[in-house]
Design an enzyme around this catalytic site. Structure first.
Site, PDB file in Angstrom:
ATOM      1  N   GLY A  31      -1.178  -9.221  12.878  1.00 45.74           N
ATOM      2  CA  GLY A  31      -1.879  -7.946  13.062  1.00 45.74           C
ATOM      3  C   GLY A  31      -2.658  -7.449  11.870  1.00 45.74           C
ATOM      4  O   GLY A  31      -2.639  -6.259  11.575  1.00 45.74           O
ATOM      5  N   HIS A  83       0.820  -1.214   0.000  1.00 40.73           N
ATOM      6  CA  HIS A  83       0.000   0.000   0.000  1.00 40.73           C
ATOM      7  C   HIS A  83       0.854   1.265   0.000  1.00 40.73           C
ATOM      8  O   HIS A  83       0.378   2.336   0.367  1.00 40.73           O
ATOM      9  CB  HIS A  83      -0.956  -0.018   1.199  1.00 40.73           C
ATOM     10  CG  HIS A  83      -1.965  -1.135   1.111  1.00 40.73           C
ATOM     11  ND1 HIS A  83      -2.677  -1.611   2.178  1.00 40.73           N
ATOM     12  CD2 HIS A  83      -2.375  -1.883   0.048  1.00 40.73           C
ATOM     13  CE1 HIS A  83      -3.480  -2.597   1.795  1.00 40.73           C
ATOM     14  NE2 HIS A  83      -3.309  -2.783   0.504  1.00 40.73           N
TER      15      HIS A  83
HETATM   16  P1  NAD Z   1      -6.983  -3.613  10.537  1.00 45.19           P
HETATM   17  O1  NAD Z   1      -7.111  -2.333  11.309  1.00 45.19           O
HETATM   18  O2  NAD Z   1      -8.086  -3.995   9.630  1.00 45.19           O
HETATM   19  O3  NAD Z   1      -6.762  -4.825  11.566  1.00 45.19           O
HETATM   20  C1  NAD Z   1      -5.810  -4.726  12.575  1.00 45.19           C
HETATM   21  C2  NAD Z   1      -5.622  -6.089  13.211  1.00 45.19           C
HETATM   22  O4  NAD Z   1      -4.556  -5.961  14.152  1.00 45.19           O
HETATM   23  C3  NAD Z   1      -6.848  -6.598  13.973  1.00 45.19           C
HETATM   24  O5  NAD Z   1      -7.089  -7.959  13.634  1.00 45.19           O
HETATM   25  C4  NAD Z   1      -6.431  -6.464  15.434  1.00 45.19           C
HETATM   26  O6  NAD Z   1      -7.000  -7.457  16.280  1.00 45.19           O
HETATM   27  C5  NAD Z   1      -4.933  -6.624  15.336  1.00 45.19           C
HETATM   28  N1  NAD Z   1      -4.151  -6.037  16.424  1.00 45.19           N
HETATM   29  C6  NAD Z   1      -4.431  -4.970  17.215  1.00 45.19           C
HETATM   30  N2  NAD Z   1      -3.430  -4.759  18.096  1.00 45.19           N
HETATM   31  C7  NAD Z   1      -2.492  -5.701  17.848  1.00 45.19           C
HETATM   32  C8  NAD Z   1      -1.237  -6.012  18.423  1.00 45.19           C
HETATM   33  N3  NAD Z   1      -0.705  -5.284  19.429  1.00 45.19           N
HETATM   34  N4  NAD Z   1      -0.545  -7.068  17.930  1.00 45.19           N
HETATM   35  C9  NAD Z   1      -1.047  -7.823  16.903  1.00 45.19           C
HETATM   36  N5  NAD Z   1      -2.235  -7.578  16.334  1.00 45.19           N
HETATM   37  C10 NAD Z   1      -2.948  -6.523  16.795  1.00 45.19           C
HETATM   38  O7  NAD Z   1      -5.599  -3.529   9.766  1.00 45.19           O
HETATM   39  P2  NAD Z   1      -5.171  -4.127   8.355  1.00 45.19           P
HETATM   40  O8  NAD Z   1      -5.675  -5.509   8.204  1.00 45.19           O
HETATM   41  O9  NAD Z   1      -3.718  -3.855   8.238  1.00 45.19           O
HETATM   42  O10 NAD Z   1      -5.952  -3.237   7.287  1.00 45.19           O
HETATM   43  C11 NAD Z   1      -6.005  -1.821   7.417  1.00 45.19           C
HETATM   44  C12 NAD Z   1      -5.389  -1.008   6.271  1.00 45.19           C
HETATM   45  O11 NAD Z   1      -5.059   0.278   6.796  1.00 45.19           O
HETATM   46  C13 NAD Z   1      -4.115  -1.595   5.755  1.00 45.19           C
HETATM   47  O12 NAD Z   1      -4.268  -1.712   4.400  1.00 45.19           O
HETATM   48  C14 NAD Z   1      -3.020  -0.562   6.057  1.00 45.19           C
HETATM   49  O13 NAD Z   1      -2.471  -0.087   4.824  1.00 45.19           O
HETATM   50  C15 NAD Z   1      -3.703   0.636   6.654  1.00 45.19           C
HETATM   51  N6  NAD Z   1      -3.116   1.050   7.956  1.00 45.19           N
HETATM   52  C16 NAD Z   1      -1.767   1.148   8.111  1.00 45.19           C
HETATM   53  C17 NAD Z   1      -1.234   1.531   9.333  1.00 45.19           C
HETATM   54  C18 NAD Z   1       0.259   1.635   9.471  1.00 45.19           C
HETATM   55  O14 NAD Z   1       0.949   1.873   8.486  1.00 45.19           O
HETATM   56  N7  NAD Z   1       0.808   1.418  10.678  1.00 45.19           N
HETATM   57  C19 NAD Z   1      -2.068   1.804  10.412  1.00 45.19           C
HETATM   58  C20 NAD Z   1      -3.452   1.709  10.223  1.00 45.19           C
HETATM   59  C21 NAD Z   1      -3.962   1.311   8.997  1.00 45.19           C
END
Ligand code: NAD
Length: 275
Positions: free
Chosen positions: A219, A127
């Site tokens: 995650g 992404h």
């Molecule tokens: P999502 O928000 O849909 O799901 C997050 C998952 O992480 C959940 O299943 C949750 O239970 C789990 N989770 C929460 N805390 C955790 C921890 N401490 N350890 C392990 N797992 C944990 O996220 P997704 O599936 O990545 O999809 C969201 C989209 O948004 C992605 O495409 C991404 O590009 C984007 N995004 C990116 C960031 C980033 O770059 N850090 C942050 C938020 C969203």
């Protein structure tokens, strides 16, 4: 023995890592949660404050910029601020440590650059990245942005005052990130809803999954397609899948817990040193 999962699954996971040579780590927002970057779908998550209909596509963002510039600033501050100050956590470091003994390809949905900063050498960013901008020209010109630049944009947006000069000031502040000019449209190099996945990263990730003998998913809710096809492709090849998530059961071998704890213990138990 860790407290976060059943004995059977834990031992299976350790054995799966020990017996594999080529690992794909498929990561999502949850791996960066312990670096202070909120996930999007969890309770109180990002999409509840900033609905994806308005903020997850370029058309929606342009509308908000035009008619609700203050809302655009709130959105940009919410996205940029945690990423500007984030550092890799023990989960990113553990993934990097796995390289000491395995061929590791990290396939991430995240846009925060933390896997590279932790030292992972092969990272596919499906992404894109908020630490890069791209232009609309052919071929597009890509430029890196530092976390300090992102922090400066956030600081200047927070200091915005007054009323009628607000929009031009905002446009000036976000200029390094978002800009329409003679050289075309410059924007963050990220993939929003409706965009094609980043290339060559997507094709490389498909190849990585084709070549791997273990996939570790960490995650991710697995709801974002086509990225979520990758674990399905691994499953079709009968590759074992370890799933790490505190809330969403996933994988054939499910380790229920937070990424930093689970991955540190898993990597240590299978014989690598996390530095
Ligand atoms: P999502 O928000 O849909 O799901 C997050 C998952 O992480 C959940 O299943 C949750 O239970 C789990 N989770 C929460 N805390 C955790 C921890 N401490 N350890 C392990 N797992 C944990 O996220 P997704 O599936 O990545 O999809 C969201 C989209 O948004 C992605 O495409 C991404 O590009 C984007 N995004 C990116 C960031 C980033 O770059 N850090 C942050 C938020 C969203």
């Amino acid at each position: 023995m860790p407290g976060f999962c059943s004995n059977t699954d834990w031992q299976k996971a350790v054995d799966a890592v020990r017996n594999s040579r080529r690992i794909v780590v498929f990561s999502g927002a949850g791996i960066s949660a312990e670096s202070g970057i909120a996930t999007f779908r969890d309770e109180g998550g990002f999409w509840q404050k900033f609905p994806p209909e308005d903020f997850a596509n370029w058309q929606g963002i342009a509308q908000v910029a035009l008619f609700q510039p203050r809302r655009l600033a709130e959105f940009l501050i919410a996205v940029l601020e945690p990423i500007a100050s984030a550092v890799p956590n023990a989960a990113h470091q553990s993934v990097a440590a796995l390289q000491q003994t395995h061929d590791v390809a990290v396939v991430t949905q995240n846009i925060d650059g933390l896997h590279q900063e932790a030292g992972s050498q092969t990272v596919r960013e499906l992404h894109g990245s908020l630490l890069r901008v791209t232009t609309s020209g052919h071929p597009p010109q890509k430029e890196s942005l530092t976390r300090e630049q992102l922090a400066a944009i956030v600081r200047d947006m927070k200091n915005l005052t007054g009323d009628w000069l607000w929009t031009p000031q905002l446009l000036k502040i976000v200029h390094p990130l978002l800009h329409v000019g003679a050289s075309g449209f410059r924007r963050p190099d990220v993939v929003l809803f409706g965009d094609a996945l980043a290339e060559p990263d997507w094709s490389q990730a498909e190849q990585d999954v084709h070549d791997c003998d273990l996939l570790i998913t960490v995650g991710t809710s697995g709801l974002v397609y086509p990225a979520a096809l990758l674990p399905e492709m691994a499953r079709e090849r009968r590759v074992p899948i370890i799933g790490v998530d505190p809330l969403t059961p996933c994988g054939d071998i499910y380790l229920c817990g937070k990424a930093a704890t689970v991955l540190s213990e898993l990597v240590a138990a299978s014989g690598q040193n996390v530095t």
